[in-house]
Write a protein that holds these residues in place. Structure first.
Motif, PDB file in Angstrom:
ATOM      1  N   VAL A 127      48.039  -1.847 -24.258  1.00 23.73           N
ATOM      2  CA  VAL A 127      48.660  -1.785 -23.371  1.00 23.73           C
ATOM      3  C   VAL A 127      50.365  -0.989 -23.661  1.00 23.73           C
ATOM      4  CG1 VAL A 127      47.689  -3.323 -21.446  1.00 23.73           C
ATOM      5  CG2 VAL A 127      49.540  -3.754 -23.222  1.00 23.73           C
ATOM      6  N   ARG A 128      50.660   0.042 -22.968  1.00 21.15           N
ATOM      7  CA  ARG A 128      51.918   0.569 -23.071  1.00 21.15           C
ATOM      8  C   ARG A 128      52.918  -0.270 -22.008  1.00 21.15           C
ATOM      9  NH1 ARG A 128      54.682   5.513 -21.414  1.00 21.15           N
ATOM     10  NH2 ARG A 128      56.061   6.356 -23.152  1.00 21.15           N
ATOM     11  N   LEU A 129      53.547  -1.068 -22.598  1.00 23.94           N
ATOM     12  CA  LEU A 129      54.409  -1.874 -21.729  1.00 23.94           C
ATOM     13  C   LEU A 129      55.830  -1.179 -21.195  1.00 23.94           C
ATOM     14  CD1 LEU A 129      55.069  -5.846 -22.430  1.00 23.94           C
ATOM     15  CD2 LEU A 129      56.683  -4.230 -20.855  1.00 23.94           C
ATOM     16  N   VAL A 130      55.808  -0.730 -20.094  1.00 22.72           N
ATOM     17  CA  VAL A 130      56.931   0.175 -19.413  1.00 22.72           C
ATOM     18  C   VAL A 130      57.949  -0.384 -18.968  1.00 22.72           C
ATOM     19  CG1 VAL A 130      57.539   1.955 -17.900  1.00 22.72           C
ATOM     20  CG2 VAL A 130      55.056   1.923 -18.813  1.00 22.72           C
ATOM     21  N   MET A 131      59.209  -0.501 -19.695  1.00 21.37           N
ATOM     22  CA  MET A 131      60.313  -1.478 -19.195  1.00 21.37           C
ATOM     23  C   MET A 131      61.560  -0.662 -18.980  1.00 21.37           C
ATOM     24  SD  MET A 131      61.498  -3.148 -22.781  1.00 21.37           S
ATOM     25  CE  MET A 131      61.929  -1.817 -24.099  1.00 21.37           C
ATOM     26  N   SER A 132      62.445  -1.003 -18.159  1.00 21.61           N
ATOM     27  CA  SER A 132      63.350  -0.313 -17.850  1.00 21.61           C
ATOM     28  C   SER A 132      64.785  -1.346 -18.012  1.00 21.61           C
ATOM     29  CB  SER A 132      63.445   0.438 -16.209  1.00 21.61           C
ATOM     30  OG  SER A 132      62.344   1.329 -16.224  1.00 21.61           O
TER      31      SER A 132
ATOM     32  N   GLY B  96      65.162   8.766 -17.309  1.00 21.06           N
ATOM     33  CA  GLY B  96      65.968   9.536 -15.955  1.00 21.06           C
ATOM     34  C   GLY B  96      67.499   9.565 -16.556  1.00 21.06           C
ATOM     35  N   ALA B  97      67.937   8.329 -16.698  1.00 14.33           N
ATOM     36  CA  ALA B  97      69.413   8.093 -17.064  1.00 14.33           C
ATOM     37  C   ALA B  97      69.707   8.761 -18.265  1.00 14.33           C
ATOM     38  CB  ALA B  97      69.706   6.731 -17.277  1.00 14.33           C
ATOM     39  N   MET B  98      68.797   8.739 -19.310  1.00 11.02           N
ATOM     40  CA  MET B  98      69.186   9.455 -20.427  1.00 11.02           C
ATOM     41  C   MET B  98      69.097  10.994 -20.466  1.00 11.02           C
ATOM     42  SD  MET B  98      69.889   7.069 -22.625  1.00 11.02           S
ATOM     43  CE  MET B  98      70.025   8.265 -24.076  1.00 11.02           C
ATOM     44  N   GLU B  99      68.444  11.527 -19.445  1.00 12.15           N
ATOM     45  CA  GLU B  99      68.544  12.867 -19.500  1.00 12.15           C
ATOM     46  C   GLU B  99      69.893  13.376 -18.690  1.00 12.15           C
ATOM     47  OE1 GLU B  99      66.128  16.445 -16.956  1.00 12.15           O
ATOM     48  OE2 GLU B  99      65.300  14.196 -16.650  1.00 12.15           O
TER      49      GLU B  99
ATOM     50  N   GLY C 196      76.474   9.899 -23.061  1.00 14.85           N
ATOM     51  CA  GLY C 196      77.152   8.881 -22.721  1.00 14.85           C
ATOM     52  C   GLY C 196      76.333   7.313 -22.294  1.00 14.85           C
ATOM     53  N   ASN C 197      75.024   7.408 -22.307  1.00 12.04           N
ATOM     54  CA  ASN C 197      74.444   6.360 -22.350  1.00 12.04           C
ATOM     55  C   ASN C 197      73.672   5.800 -23.760  1.00 12.04           C
ATOM     56  OD1 ASN C 197      74.011   5.693 -19.574  1.00 12.04           O
ATOM     57  ND2 ASN C 197      73.075   7.658 -19.237  1.00 12.04           N
TER      58      ASN C 197
END
Length: 343
Positions: free
Chosen positions: A79-84, A127-130, A135-136
């Motif tokens: 499983v690829r565990l998608v975390m934010s 999204g934030a990294m793009e 800055g992130n």
């Protein structure tokens, strides 16, 4: 006296070679062969819990214990565990992660391991990294340090993926993943690390990826959604494709050749640099006709497997779904396209 000297010399030389052999053996275990072995074991997989309410409120979780068992029983290996993690920052300067995040992370990892599923822990903040990669950067590095320290006791069946779809200039991404890699290696020296290409993990950007040459315990991630007009037709977030409909994928010779050309470029890169590849995402959105989705999904999975890549379908539920949570049952057509029934 001479005999003793000769005997001692032989013993010292023997010990030297035994020690050197032992070191080389250990290096080989965590060297180039190990990443390929890990990739083989990853095999077939699916992305999970990226948009599940479980992250905010466990009582509203769509993903339950039984689903991990069902995934394994269906024939999946990872499983690829998608975390934010950015959503769980409690401090704008130290970026301390809220403990509730780790409760959910541990739950998903432990349920996966209990069901003999390998886990790719995916940092899904593209999204934030793009929007602001430099800055992130400090935020990503700080959070990875916390996550890596927290997870260092897990077995090698848990892998770290530095960043999903890093949409930025290659020189910036190479700078960021290099620093993240160094942080991960401090607490997890033997952990298999996944590093992807820029701009949607596109195959054409493999040539732009700069990796630590001496560390061979790395798997490289690519994604595939081509032709995008087919796979993303009707997808509301896709500006260029949201109004498209009725586009079929007939598995014509030219359509197959287009996929093969892309995959062969990736495979040639893999062989040249002796790095294993994982197809971390692929799928066709629900608006496409089911017959075309079945053909495309099956073809992509089989082509990946023929090149000895591991893969993780996008995704278990939410959209592109493999499992219908409302009906509490598999989308059988997609499941069988991914894992064909044994004859």
């Amino acid at each position: 006296m001479k005999n003793n000297f000769k005997r001692n010399s032989i013993i010292l030389v023997t010990l030297f070679f035994l020690t050197a052999s032992s070191i080389l053996s250990a290096q080989d275990k965590w060297g180039k062969g190990f990443a390929f072995e890990q990739n083989k074991r990853l095999g077939r997989g699916v992305n999970i819990i990226g948009y599940d309410p479980i992250w905010k409120d466990a009582s509203k979780a769509r993903m339950k214990d039984k689903h991990f068992k069902l995934i394994k029983e269906a024939g999946f290996n990872n499983v690829r565990l998608v975390m934010s993690p950015f959503k769980f920052s409690m401090n704008d300067s130290t970026y301390e992660i809220n403990p509730s995040f780790f409760i959910t992370l541990d739950y998903a990892i432990k349920e996966s391991l209990k069901n003999k599923l390998m886990v790719i822990v995916d940092f899904h903040e593209h999204g934030a990294m793009e929007k602001n990669p430099l800055g992130n950067k400090a935020k990503l590095l700080s959070m990875w340090k916390q996550i890596a320290n927290h997870c260092k006791g897990y077995s090698n069946d848990v892998l770290f993926e530095i960043c999903n779809e890093p949409n930025m200039k290659p020189e910036i991404w190479n700078e960021i993943h290099k620093e993240a890699y160094q942080i991960l290696r401090e607490s997890n020296p033997k952990r298999t690390i996944v590093i992807g290409t820029i701009n949607g993990n596109q195959i054409k950007h493999l040539k732009d990826l700069s990796l630590p040459e001496k560390d061979r315990n790395i798997i490289v991630a690519i994604h595939y959604y081509s032709p995008i007009q087919f796979t993303h037709q009707g997808a509301p977030w896709s500006k260029k494709n949201k109004d498209l409909s009725g586009i079929e994928w007939t598995q014509s010779k030219s359509e197959e050749e287009a996929v093969n050309l892309d995959f062969d470029i990736a495979q040639d890169w893999s062989k040249l640099y002796n790095r294993p590849l994982t197809l971390g995402e692929f799928g066709a959105y629900e608006k496409a006709d089911m017959a075309s989705r079945i053909r495309w999904t099956n073809y992509i999975a089989r082509q990946a497997e023929s090149r000895k890549w591991s893969w993780s379908y996008w995704q278990f539920d939410s959209d592109f779904i493999l499992y219908d949570m409302d009906k509490d049952d598999w989308k059988t057509e997609i499941l069988n396209a991914l894992i064909p029934l044994k004859k």
